[in-house]
Design a protein around this motif. Structure first.
Motif, PDB file in Angstrom:
ATOM      1  N   GLY A  91      14.392 -16.511 -10.434  1.00  0.00           N
ATOM      2  CA  GLY A  91      15.614 -15.953 -10.985  1.00  0.00           C
ATOM      3  C   GLY A  91      15.970 -16.583 -12.314  1.00  0.00           C
ATOM      4  N   LEU A  92      17.166 -16.282 -12.780  1.00  0.00           N
ATOM      5  CA  LEU A  92      17.689 -16.845 -14.020  1.00  0.00           C
ATOM      6  C   LEU A  92      19.198 -16.646 -14.003  1.00  0.00           C
ATOM      7  CD1 LEU A  92      16.952 -18.150 -16.776  1.00  0.00           C
ATOM      8  CD2 LEU A  92      16.943 -15.852 -17.738  1.00  0.00           C
ATOM      9  N   ASP A  93      19.935 -17.711 -14.228  1.00  0.00           N
ATOM     10  CA  ASP A  93      21.395 -17.628 -14.194  1.00  0.00           C
ATOM     11  C   ASP A  93      21.954 -17.772 -15.601  1.00  0.00           C
ATOM     12  OD1 ASP A  93      24.052 -17.651 -13.625  1.00  0.00           O
ATOM     13  OD2 ASP A  93      23.949 -19.201 -12.085  1.00  0.00           O
ATOM     14  N   VAL A 131      31.987 -18.343  -4.457  1.00  0.00           N
ATOM     15  CA  VAL A 131      32.128 -16.885  -4.596  1.00  0.00           C
ATOM     16  C   VAL A 131      31.282 -16.373  -5.753  1.00  0.00           C
ATOM     17  CG1 VAL A 131      33.756 -15.026  -5.151  1.00  0.00           C
ATOM     18  CG2 VAL A 131      34.418 -16.833  -3.544  1.00  0.00           C
ATOM     19  N   VAL A 132      31.299 -17.099  -6.865  1.00  0.00           N
ATOM     20  CA  VAL A 132      30.487 -16.700  -8.022  1.00  0.00           C
ATOM     21  C   VAL A 132      29.009 -16.731  -7.672  1.00  0.00           C
ATOM     22  CG1 VAL A 132      29.821 -17.309 -10.378  1.00  0.00           C
ATOM     23  CG2 VAL A 132      32.217 -17.435  -9.689  1.00  0.00           C
ATOM     24  N   GLY A 133      28.571 -17.790  -7.007  1.00  0.00           N
ATOM     25  CA  GLY A 133      27.178 -17.889  -6.609  1.00  0.00           C
ATOM     26  C   GLY A 133      26.775 -16.783  -5.652  1.00  0.00           C
ATOM     27  N   LEU A 134      27.650 -16.460  -4.697  1.00  0.00           N
ATOM     28  CA  LEU A 134      27.363 -15.362  -3.768  1.00  0.00           C
ATOM     29  C   LEU A 134      27.247 -14.038  -4.508  1.00  0.00           C
ATOM     30  CD1 LEU A 134      29.690 -16.240  -0.737  1.00  0.00           C
ATOM     31  CD2 LEU A 134      27.186 -16.162  -0.740  1.00  0.00           C
ATOM     32  N   ALA A 135      28.130 -13.827  -5.471  1.00  0.00           N
ATOM     33  CA  ALA A 135      28.077 -12.586  -6.251  1.00  0.00           C
ATOM     34  C   ALA A 135      26.749 -12.473  -6.989  1.00  0.00           C
ATOM     35  CB  ALA A 135      29.246 -12.532  -7.236  1.00  0.00           C
ATOM     36  N   ASN A 136      26.350 -13.544  -7.661  1.00  0.00           N
ATOM     37  CA  ASN A 136      25.067 -13.537  -8.371  1.00  0.00           C
ATOM     38  C   ASN A 136      23.899 -13.309  -7.414  1.00  0.00           C
ATOM     39  OD1 ASN A 136      25.794 -13.910 -11.094  1.00  0.00           O
ATOM     40  ND2 ASN A 136      26.041 -16.110 -10.803  1.00  0.00           N
ATOM     41  N   GLY A 137      23.899 -14.063  -6.314  1.00  0.00           N
ATOM     42  CA  GLY A 137      22.791 -13.980  -5.373  1.00  0.00           C
ATOM     43  C   GLY A 137      22.676 -12.630  -4.696  1.00  0.00           C
ATOM     44  N   LEU A 138      23.801 -12.060  -4.283  1.00  0.00           N
ATOM     45  CA  LEU A 138      23.771 -10.768  -3.599  1.00  0.00           C
ATOM     46  C   LEU A 138      23.370  -9.638  -4.551  1.00  0.00           C
ATOM     47  CD1 LEU A 138      26.952 -11.111  -1.345  1.00  0.00           C
ATOM     48  CD2 LEU A 138      24.552 -11.206  -0.638  1.00  0.00           C
ATOM     49  N   VAL A 154      28.096 -10.967 -14.686  1.00  0.00           N
ATOM     50  CA  VAL A 154      29.010 -11.881 -13.996  1.00  0.00           C
ATOM     51  C   VAL A 154      29.618 -12.869 -14.991  1.00  0.00           C
ATOM     52  CG1 VAL A 154      29.118 -13.775 -12.326  1.00  0.00           C
ATOM     53  CG2 VAL A 154      27.915 -11.664 -11.743  1.00  0.00           C
ATOM     54  N   ASN A 155      28.825 -13.326 -15.951  1.00  0.00           N
ATOM     55  CA  ASN A 155      29.339 -14.247 -16.956  1.00  0.00           C
ATOM     56  C   ASN A 155      30.470 -13.599 -17.756  1.00  0.00           C
ATOM     57  OD1 ASN A 155      28.984 -16.825 -18.594  1.00  0.00           O
ATOM     58  ND2 ASN A 155      28.716 -15.285 -20.195  1.00  0.00           N
ATOM     59  N   ALA A 156      30.295 -12.337 -18.121  1.00  0.00           N
ATOM     60  CA  ALA A 156      31.344 -11.628 -18.854  1.00  0.00           C
ATOM     61  C   ALA A 156      32.616 -11.514 -18.010  1.00  0.00           C
ATOM     62  CB  ALA A 156      30.847 -10.244 -19.259  1.00  0.00           C
ATOM     63  N   LEU A 157      32.448 -11.228 -16.721  1.00  0.00           N
ATOM     64  CA  LEU A 157      33.602 -11.147 -15.826  1.00  0.00           C
ATOM     65  C   LEU A 157      34.317 -12.493 -15.716  1.00  0.00           C
ATOM     66  CD1 LEU A 157      32.163  -8.931 -12.931  1.00  0.00           C
ATOM     67  CD2 LEU A 157      33.893  -8.275 -14.617  1.00  0.00           C
ATOM     68  N   LEU A 158      33.544 -13.566 -15.633  1.00  0.00           N
ATOM     69  CA  LEU A 158      34.141 -14.891 -15.515  1.00  0.00           C
ATOM     70  C   LEU A 158      34.943 -15.253 -16.762  1.00  0.00           C
ATOM     71  CD1 LEU A 158      31.220 -16.956 -13.919  1.00  0.00           C
ATOM     72  CD2 LEU A 158      33.199 -15.943 -12.787  1.00  0.00           C
ATOM     73  N   LEU A 159      34.381 -14.975 -17.922  1.00  0.00           N
ATOM     74  CA  LEU A 159      35.083 -15.302 -19.163  1.00  0.00           C
ATOM     75  C   LEU A 159      36.343 -14.454 -19.315  1.00  0.00           C
ATOM     76  CD1 LEU A 159      32.064 -15.707 -21.625  1.00  0.00           C
ATOM     77  CD2 LEU A 159      33.416 -17.490 -20.515  1.00  0.00           C
ATOM     78  N   VAL A 237      19.827 -16.276  -2.246  1.00  0.00           N
ATOM     79  CA  VAL A 237      21.282 -16.354  -2.400  1.00  0.00           C
ATOM     80  C   VAL A 237      21.734 -17.810  -2.398  1.00  0.00           C
ATOM     81  CG1 VAL A 237      23.502 -15.753  -1.357  1.00  0.00           C
ATOM     82  CG2 VAL A 237      21.645 -14.074  -1.386  1.00  0.00           C
ATOM     83  N   GLY A 238      21.144 -18.614  -1.518  1.00  0.00           N
ATOM     84  CA  GLY A 238      21.500 -20.032  -1.463  1.00  0.00           C
ATOM     85  C   GLY A 238      21.232 -20.753  -2.770  1.00  0.00           C
ATOM     86  N   ALA A 239      20.144 -20.386  -3.438  1.00  0.00           N
ATOM     87  CA  ALA A 239      19.826 -21.015  -4.724  1.00  0.00           C
ATOM     88  C   ALA A 239      20.914 -20.729  -5.749  1.00  0.00           C
ATOM     89  CB  ALA A 239      18.478 -20.505  -5.233  1.00  0.00           C
ATOM     90  N   TYR A 240      21.395 -19.495  -5.780  1.00  0.00           N
ATOM     91  CA  TYR A 240      22.461 -19.147  -6.726  1.00  0.00           C
ATOM     92  C   TYR A 240      23.777 -19.836  -6.374  1.00  0.00           C
ATOM     93  CZ  TYR A 240      19.742 -15.630  -9.217  1.00  0.00           C
ATOM     94  OH  TYR A 240      18.797 -14.997 -10.005  1.00  0.00           O
ATOM     95  N   VAL A 241      24.047 -19.986  -5.078  1.00  0.00           N
ATOM     96  CA  VAL A 241      25.282 -20.656  -4.666  1.00  0.00           C
ATOM     97  C   VAL A 241      25.246 -22.132  -5.053  1.00  0.00           C
ATOM     98  CG1 VAL A 241      26.668 -21.385  -2.686  1.00  0.00           C
ATOM     99  CG2 VAL A 241      25.794 -19.048  -2.795  1.00  0.00           C
TER     100      VAL A 241
END
Length: 351
Positions: A91-93, A131-138, A154-159, A237-241
C-alpha cells in the motif's frame, strides 16, 4: 466430508506455509548476503554522512545542533515506521500531512475548549487516528480502491475537517505535554526515547510473533497467504490503522515539542516519510521491510537536511537531494536484488 474441507480452509498457516509465502528467491538471498541487510547498509551510509559532516561542516555535530535535530528525526522515524507497515502490505499512505496536522492541532484545540485532562485528550486523538486508519484500510481492502487515490482523498478530507474544526488558527499544546516532551533522560529529550520504544516494539512484533510472520507473509504473497487460511484483509486494514496511530503520535510529539502548531504543520512530512522508507530498503512491492532501517534512514535524512542548510543551500535544494536519494536507493536495491529490477543492468550482464 464437508466439515473436513471447511477445517482445512480455515486452518492457521504453519511455518512451511509462511516460508513459502514470504521466502525470497535463492538469487535474492545470495544478493543480500553480498550487499548486507537493509539495517547494516543504512547504518553504514548514515555513518559516512556524519563523517562527511564532521569534515565539511563540523558545527552540525555540535551538541546544540544535534539536540535541535534529533527530536525532529525522532518524529520522522515514528511516522516512517507507520508508513513502512503500510508499504509492506503493498500500500501507500498519502494522508500523512492530514494525519499529523489533525493530531497536532486537534490536541490543543480540544484540550482548550473542553478543559479535559491530557489522558482524555490523547484518547480522543487516538480514537480519531483509528477511525482514519480504518477508513484508509477499508477503502483499499474492501472497496479495492487504489491506495494512491483513496489515501489522497482521505488526506483532503482530514485537512478540510481540520480547517473547519480549528477555524484555521494555530493551536497551543497542553502544558503538561510540552513539559513531558521537553524533559531530558540520559541527555536526550523524551521524544527520542518514545521513538526508540515505538520502533523496537514494532520490530519485535514483526519478527518474533506469529502475527508478525503472518503480516510479512500477507505482504509478500497475498494469494498464498489467503490460500493458507490467513485473513488477508484484516492485516491490510490493521497496517493502515497502526500506520495512522504512528502518524498521530508523531503529530502529538511534534505539537508538544513546538508548543504552538499551525494547521500546515504536517505538510513538510509527506516526501521525507516516503523517502525514509525507500532509503531504508523497504520495496514498494511489499513483504520485506524493516522499521529499524526506516528509522535510521529518518536520522540520515534529518542530518542531510541540516548539512545542506548549514552549507547555505536553500530548502528547495534539500527537496531535490531527497528526490535524488530516493532514486539512488531504488537503483541500489535493484542491484542488490541481482539486477532483477534494473533492466539496463540485466542487459549489461547479459542476463
Amino acid at each position: 466430508m464437508t466439515m473436513q474441507r471447511n477445517s482445512d480452509a480455515v486452518r492457521a498457516p504453519d511455518s512451511t506455509d509462511l516460508a513459502d509465502a514470504s521466502a525470497p528467491t535463492q538469487k535474492g538471498t545470495l544478493a543480500r548476503a553480498r550487499w548486507g541487510g537493509p539495517v547494516r547498509s543504512i547504518l553504514i551510509v548514515t555513518g559516512l554522512l556524519f563523517a562527511v559532516s564532521g569534515l565539511v561542516a563540523p558545527q552540525t555535530l555540535s551538541p546544540t545542533s544535534l539536540l535541535s535535530m534529533v527530536p525532529f528525526a525522532a518524529v520522522l522515524a515514528i511516522a516512517a515506521a507507520g508508513q513502512t507497515l503500510v508499504i509492506q502490505q503493498r500500500g501507500l499512505d498519502l494522508s500523512v500531512p492530514g494525519n499529523i496536522s489533525l493530531a497536532a492541532v486537534t490536541l490543543g484545540v480540544f484540550h482548550a475548549r473542553n478543559g479535559t485532562s491530557l489522558a482524555v485528550t490523547l484518547g480522543v486523538v487516538a480514537a480519531v487516528a483509528v477511525v482514519v486508519g480504518l477508513a484508509n484500510g477499508l477503502l483499499v481492502a474492501k472497496l479495492a480502491i487504489t491506495p494512491l487515490i483513496s489515501t489522497l482523498a482521505v488526506n483532503a478530507l482530514l485537512l478540510g475537517a481540520l480547517q473547519a474544526y480549528s477555524g484555521g488558527s494555530p493551536a497551543t499544546a497542553p502544558p503538561a505535554l510540552s513539559e513531558f516532551v521537553s524533559t531530558k533522560f540520559l541527555g536526550q529529550q523524551v521524544v527520542v526515547w518514545v521513538a526508540l520504544l515505538v520502533v523496537v516494539v514494532l520490530a519485535v512484533l514483526a519478527r518474533k510473533t506469529v502475527a508478525g510472520r503472518r503480516f510479512v507473509a500477507v505482504g509478500a504473497n497475498p494469494s498464498a497467504a489467503r490460500a493458507a487460511g490467513v485473513a488477508v484483509n484484516r492485516y491490510v486494514v490493521g497496517a493502515y490503522v497502526v500506520g495512522s496511530l504512528c502518524m498521530a503520535l508523531a503529530g502529538v510529539l511534534l505539537a508538544g515539542y513546538l508548543k504552538t502548531t499551525a494547521t500546515t504543520v504536517g505538510d513538510p512530512y509527506l516526501l521525507p516519510v516516503i523517502a525514509a522508507v525507500i532509503i531504508g530498503g523497504t520495496p514498494l512491492t511489499g513483504g520485506r521491510g524493516s522499521v529499524v532501517a526506516s528509522a535510521v534512514a529518518a536520522l540520515f535524512l534529518s542530518q542531510l537536511g541540516q548539512l545542506v542548510l548549514t552549507l547555505g543551500a536553500p530548502s528547495s535544494i534539500q527537496i531535490l537531494i531527497q528526490a535524488v536519494a530516493i532514486a539512488v536507493a531504488a537503483v541500489l536495491r535493484g542491484i542488490g536484488d541481482g539486477g532483477a529490477r534494473v533492466p539496463w543492468l540485466r542487459r549489461v550482464r547479459g542476463t
